[in-house]
Design an enzyme around this catalytic site. Sequence first.
Site, PDB file in Angstrom:
ATOM      1  N   ASP A 107       0.817  -1.211   0.000  1.00 19.10           N
ATOM      2  CA  ASP A 107       0.000   0.000   0.000  1.00 19.10           C
ATOM      3  C   ASP A 107       0.849   1.259   0.000  1.00 19.10           C
ATOM      4  O   ASP A 107       0.384   2.335  -0.357  1.00 19.10           O
ATOM      5  CB  ASP A 107      -0.910   0.016   1.229  1.00 19.10           C
ATOM      6  CG  ASP A 107      -0.102   0.034   2.522  1.00 19.10           C
ATOM      7  OD1 ASP A 107       0.906  -0.675   2.593  1.00 19.10           O
ATOM      8  OD2 ASP A 107      -0.491   0.757   3.458  1.00 19.10           O
ATOM      9  N   TRP A 127     -12.295  -5.600  -0.059  1.00 15.87           N
ATOM     10  CA  TRP A 127     -10.937  -6.019   0.277  1.00 15.87           C
ATOM     11  C   TRP A 127     -10.844  -7.542   0.107  1.00 15.87           C
ATOM     12  O   TRP A 127     -10.083  -8.026  -0.729  1.00 15.87           O
ATOM     13  CB  TRP A 127     -10.577  -5.560   1.690  1.00 15.87           C
ATOM     14  CG  TRP A 127     -10.005  -4.181   1.739  1.00 15.87           C
ATOM     15  CD1 TRP A 127      -8.722  -3.842   2.042  1.00 15.87           C
ATOM     16  CD2 TRP A 127     -10.672  -2.940   1.472  1.00 15.87           C
ATOM     17  NE1 TRP A 127      -8.551  -2.478   1.972  1.00 15.87           N
ATOM     18  CE2 TRP A 127      -9.730  -1.900   1.619  1.00 15.87           C
ATOM     19  CE3 TRP A 127     -11.975  -2.603   1.112  1.00 15.87           C
ATOM     20  CZ2 TRP A 127     -10.053  -0.557   1.426  1.00 15.87           C
ATOM     21  CZ3 TRP A 127     -12.298  -1.275   0.919  1.00 15.87           C
ATOM     22  CH2 TRP A 127     -11.356  -0.268   1.064  1.00 15.87           C
ATOM     23  N   HIS A 138       1.178   5.675  -3.440  1.00 15.76           N
ATOM     24  CA  HIS A 138       0.083   4.793  -3.039  1.00 15.76           C
ATOM     25  C   HIS A 138      -0.789   4.597  -4.273  1.00 15.76           C
ATOM     26  O   HIS A 138      -1.513   5.494  -4.665  1.00 15.76           O
ATOM     27  CB  HIS A 138      -0.692   5.474  -1.911  1.00 15.76           C
ATOM     28  CG  HIS A 138      -1.561   4.573  -1.116  1.00 15.76           C
ATOM     29  ND1 HIS A 138      -2.713   4.023  -1.612  1.00 15.76           N
ATOM     30  CD2 HIS A 138      -1.437   4.128   0.157  1.00 15.76           C
ATOM     31  CE1 HIS A 138      -3.277   3.292  -0.666  1.00 15.76           C
ATOM     32  NE2 HIS A 138      -2.516   3.335   0.417  1.00 15.76           N
ATOM     33  N   ARG A 182       6.253   4.335   5.153  1.00 15.39           N
ATOM     34  CA  ARG A 182       5.927   4.391   6.574  1.00 15.39           C
ATOM     35  C   ARG A 182       5.952   2.993   7.198  1.00 15.39           C
ATOM     36  O   ARG A 182       6.296   2.003   6.549  1.00 15.39           O
ATOM     37  CB  ARG A 182       4.575   5.060   6.788  1.00 15.39           C
ATOM     38  CG  ARG A 182       3.385   4.284   6.251  1.00 15.39           C
ATOM     39  CD  ARG A 182       2.111   5.099   6.377  1.00 15.39           C
ATOM     40  NE  ARG A 182       0.951   4.377   5.869  1.00 15.39           N
ATOM     41  CZ  ARG A 182      -0.028   4.930   5.179  1.00 15.39           C
ATOM     42  NH1 ARG A 182       0.024   6.211   4.872  1.00 15.39           N
ATOM     43  NH2 ARG A 182      -1.059   4.203   4.763  1.00 15.39           N
ATOM     44  N   ASP A 183       5.564   2.906   8.447  1.00 16.51           N
ATOM     45  CA  ASP A 183       5.570   1.632   9.166  1.00 16.51           C
ATOM     46  C   ASP A 183       4.334   0.802   8.810  1.00 16.51           C
ATOM     47  O   ASP A 183       3.492   0.516   9.641  1.00 16.51           O
ATOM     48  CB  ASP A 183       5.646   1.881  10.676  1.00 16.51           C
ATOM     49  CG  ASP A 183       4.537   2.805  11.177  1.00 16.51           C
ATOM     50  OD1 ASP A 183       3.761   3.331  10.343  1.00 16.51           O
ATOM     51  OD2 ASP A 183       4.456   3.009  12.407  1.00 16.51           O
ATOM     52  N   GLU A 184       4.251   0.424   7.529  1.00 17.75           N
ATOM     53  CA  GLU A 184       3.123  -0.363   7.030  1.00 17.75           C
ATOM     54  C   GLU A 184       3.613  -1.265   5.906  1.00 17.75           C
ATOM     55  O   GLU A 184       3.945  -2.407   6.141  1.00 17.75           O
ATOM     56  CB  GLU A 184       1.991   0.569   6.584  1.00 17.75           C
ATOM     57  CG  GLU A 184       0.648  -0.118   6.489  1.00 17.75           C
ATOM     58  CD  GLU A 184      -0.500   0.889   6.461  1.00 17.75           C
ATOM     59  OE1 GLU A 184      -1.586   0.494   6.032  1.00 17.75           O
ATOM     60  OE2 GLU A 184      -0.314   2.060   6.865  1.00 17.75           O
ATOM     61  N   ASP A 233      -6.556  -2.548  -2.096  1.00 12.25           N
ATOM     62  CA  ASP A 233      -5.727  -1.765  -3.008  1.00 12.25           C
ATOM     63  C   ASP A 233      -5.344  -2.600  -4.226  1.00 12.25           C
ATOM     64  O   ASP A 233      -5.366  -2.114  -5.371  1.00 12.25           O
ATOM     65  CB  ASP A 233      -4.457  -1.295  -2.293  1.00 12.25           C
ATOM     66  CG  ASP A 233      -4.753  -0.545  -1.008  1.00 12.25           C
ATOM     67  OD1 ASP A 233      -5.584  -1.037  -0.224  1.00 12.25           O
ATOM     68  OD2 ASP A 233      -4.151   0.503  -0.773  1.00 12.25           O
ATOM     69  N   GLU A 275      -1.920   8.971  -1.730  1.00 13.57           N
ATOM     70  CA  GLU A 275      -2.977   8.267  -0.998  1.00 13.57           C
ATOM     71  C   GLU A 275      -4.222   9.138  -0.851  1.00 13.57           C
ATOM     72  O   GLU A 275      -5.346   8.645  -0.897  1.00 13.57           O
ATOM     73  CB  GLU A 275      -2.452   7.866   0.374  1.00 13.57           C
ATOM     74  CG  GLU A 275      -3.429   7.100   1.237  1.00 13.57           C
ATOM     75  CD  GLU A 275      -2.812   6.647   2.543  1.00 13.57           C
ATOM     76  OE1 GLU A 275      -3.350   5.709   3.158  1.00 13.57           O
ATOM     77  OE2 GLU A 275      -1.777   7.219   2.948  1.00 13.57           O
TER      78      GLU A 275
END
Length: 888
Positions: free
Chosen positions: A467, A532, A764, A471-473, A480, A743
């Site tokens: 995604d 999703w 994103h 960042r922390d993801e 997506d 995003e």
Amino acid sequence: MTQCKVLNLMVNYRRNPLGMDDLIPRLSWQIQAQTRGFIQSAYQIQAGYDPSFEAEAELVWDTGKVVSDSSVHIEYRGQTLRPRTRYFFRVRVWDSRDYASAWSEPAYWETALLSTQNWQASWITAPVPGQLAENSEDPCDYFRTEFALPAGVVSARIYATSLGLYRLYVNGSPADDTLFNPGWTSYNKRLQYQTYDVTRMLTAGGNTLGCIVGNGWYKGYLAWDGSKDHYGKQRALLVQLHITLADGTEQIIVTDGSWRTSTGPLLMSELYHGETYDARLEPDGWASPGFADHHWKQAVLTDAPPPLLVAQENEPARIVDTIKPIAVITTPAGAAVLDMGQNMVGWVRFTVKAEAGTEVTLQHAEVLDRDGNFYTGNLRSARQTVTYICRGGDPETFEPHFTFQGFRYVQVTGVPHDQLLDQFTGCVIHSDLEQTGSFSCSDELVNRLQHNILWGQKGNFLDVPTDCPQRDERLGWTGDAQVFIRTAAFNMNVVPFFEKWLKDLAADQEADGRVPHVIPDIPTAGYGSSAWGDAAVICPWTLYQCYGDVRILQQQYPSMKAWVEYIRAQGEHEFLWNTGHHFGDWLGLDAKENSYIGATPKDLIATAFFAYSTELLSKTAEVTGQQEEAEKYRRLHSNIIRSFREEFVTPSGRLASPTQTAYAVALMFDLLEEKDRPRAAAMLADHVKENGTHLTTGFVGTPYLCLVLSRFGYNGLAYELVLQKEYPSWLYSVLQGATTIWEHWDGIKPDGSFWSDNMNSYNHYAYGAVGDWLYRIAGGIELIEPGYKKIRIQPQPGGQLTWAEASYSSVYGRIQSAWSRQPDGSLALKITVPANTSAELILPPGQQGKIMESGEALDHVSGVLSAEENAGGRKLTIGSGSYRFTIA
């Protein structure tokens, strides 16, 4: 002999793949024909051990002449494949007059171990974590072994994997150029191993295998809660080297208790946080023969978790491009910052010359704030920092090992300002997928939008479809992926990439059919949202449509069915989905204040996707020969549609929730009665116009909005949306200097402030799904039959565009559709249709003039099979070849 050539032989979508576990690989080829209208009438495939094909006894498969126009995904049906064996194959074809081509040049595939029983190596690990260096979090493990060989190495293959990420070395050099092995799978269920051809890297006498193992996805930090060790607490390594000598004997080197292990200069390596490397701790020659490893410890045999070991399934990650910084900026705060000119994913390679102990620090960020200062707020806890401690002496070159960053800007400390431009290089890293599509037009802003879509895909297709890369993801969010997959399949060859990911989706799917929000699963993220979880159905069906490969549907059918049955079991109403947690129209602009979820009712979206997935499941059952199942799900689909209309549509045909997303999904999925669709489309168009020709859609509605408008006669309005420059729009971010997709529509506001630190990625790809519209509507490339066996070329000019061109390399070959408005008012069309396919050319409405092809009237043009007028306009049926049409 026919005037054609067989070329581009592929095995499971790859050229000459090394190390496959597929016992029934799929073979494909393309045809280059000198005449228009070429259709293959028959083929012959031979496969064997000898690339010369001179010895009949060496053949393992000879199809003979097979009467068929199939040239893709032909399943191997020869002798049972043997492990660690190279098979060569060649193809010839016949044309419609029964003339044969010459044999193609031989291609090959090579099997890997094929079975877990063929593994002789043992899992090894470091005995205990060593004493951590100051400010270090978790130093990487170094492993090595030495062995002697006589002269005359004929063949050498390494099969390797790890729990963690590993980098393999042979006699001091990397085994190949791949990165982030073994990739990210559902580790406790499936673990990939890689195959390396190291024949030329071995020498007579002493040889050394070395390996560094880091945390990676296996035990590093994942998700936003600061947790790690999601799959295990102990890194481990598994290596098996097979060497064939000139006398026919074989030598096997495996990981066992004789290997030695230590820590080294790689003091910390985390995907989110970066790396710390102290070059003063480098053990010179540690991966080369003769290194004194007596102070290293003995590796420990470990009972590692027994996941299914599978040979590499997707394309590996590599450095696919390099970028030099375009400027060195001194920020108002006084920081030295490199501007790479492109928001990219990968790392920075740099060379420095400094005294021992000098600390060079690189911090990475996507944007500068409105004052021009370095901004890391949107990274949340991810540090994205590389620290290199110099050894001193000669110039030192460094690049990271097991981390990647998402960035355009790099803040550097510890390096003189005058060294920054020349000695720093951005290394672009992603799964090494072949680019298959291109789109360009007369509007340079739209071309930059296409650039941003492609670079968003590059940055987020690193082993899994993530995604965001900064960042922390950086997780494989299913929603997506499903909204973007059709655009992704235009841009790149994504089949092996998504096939691997979908196998993990099936592996991580719960027993009741729930699909995790992210794949591979991180329990923190949760399960079971509409749009999703529907990736379980939409993604396989889209791959089948784009590539014509039935095996994808056969492989994923149990997972697809389980998801639909999970939905069916929710709540008290069998045909509505009005219970559970859903993301709704995520980030819809019509959301309430301080909400991420748009105004469209979540149960409307959920039931719409319930209907769509059920329809696709029914079609999948039919394609795979399961007629009873197909009928069962056709009935279910009809009942869902009836219930949808009763629940969400008024008797007069209005949607109870008059949002752009509600109308877009209802029309896209054919949920309204046919008589009500024109009025619903008009209401959608009115909604867009009344909103100042702006969209209000989020992740769910945006991919369908322009497609629906073009389909129902509002193509001009779709162009206005795509060409809109004011916020919210696709071109707004372009005008703000974006080089990837954001995003949020307003990730950077007109005054330069930011949407939010909490969730604001500037890379994103979800809203890049408009690329599907660019290719199919503005460019005019559409499929009629799966895999583009039959193509529709239907460019739909609009807006202020004076020309547009789209091309796509299908499994059959290159498709091109280009249109341009000429100064005299005529329309020029340039069309390419690959051999062994045909196409319908639908002329744009209003183009009713005389049609010529390369200056000739249609009656005299070879390849034009028919011409007719119908309600939709003028249609030509054409065979393969290249054409230049003018409509005067």
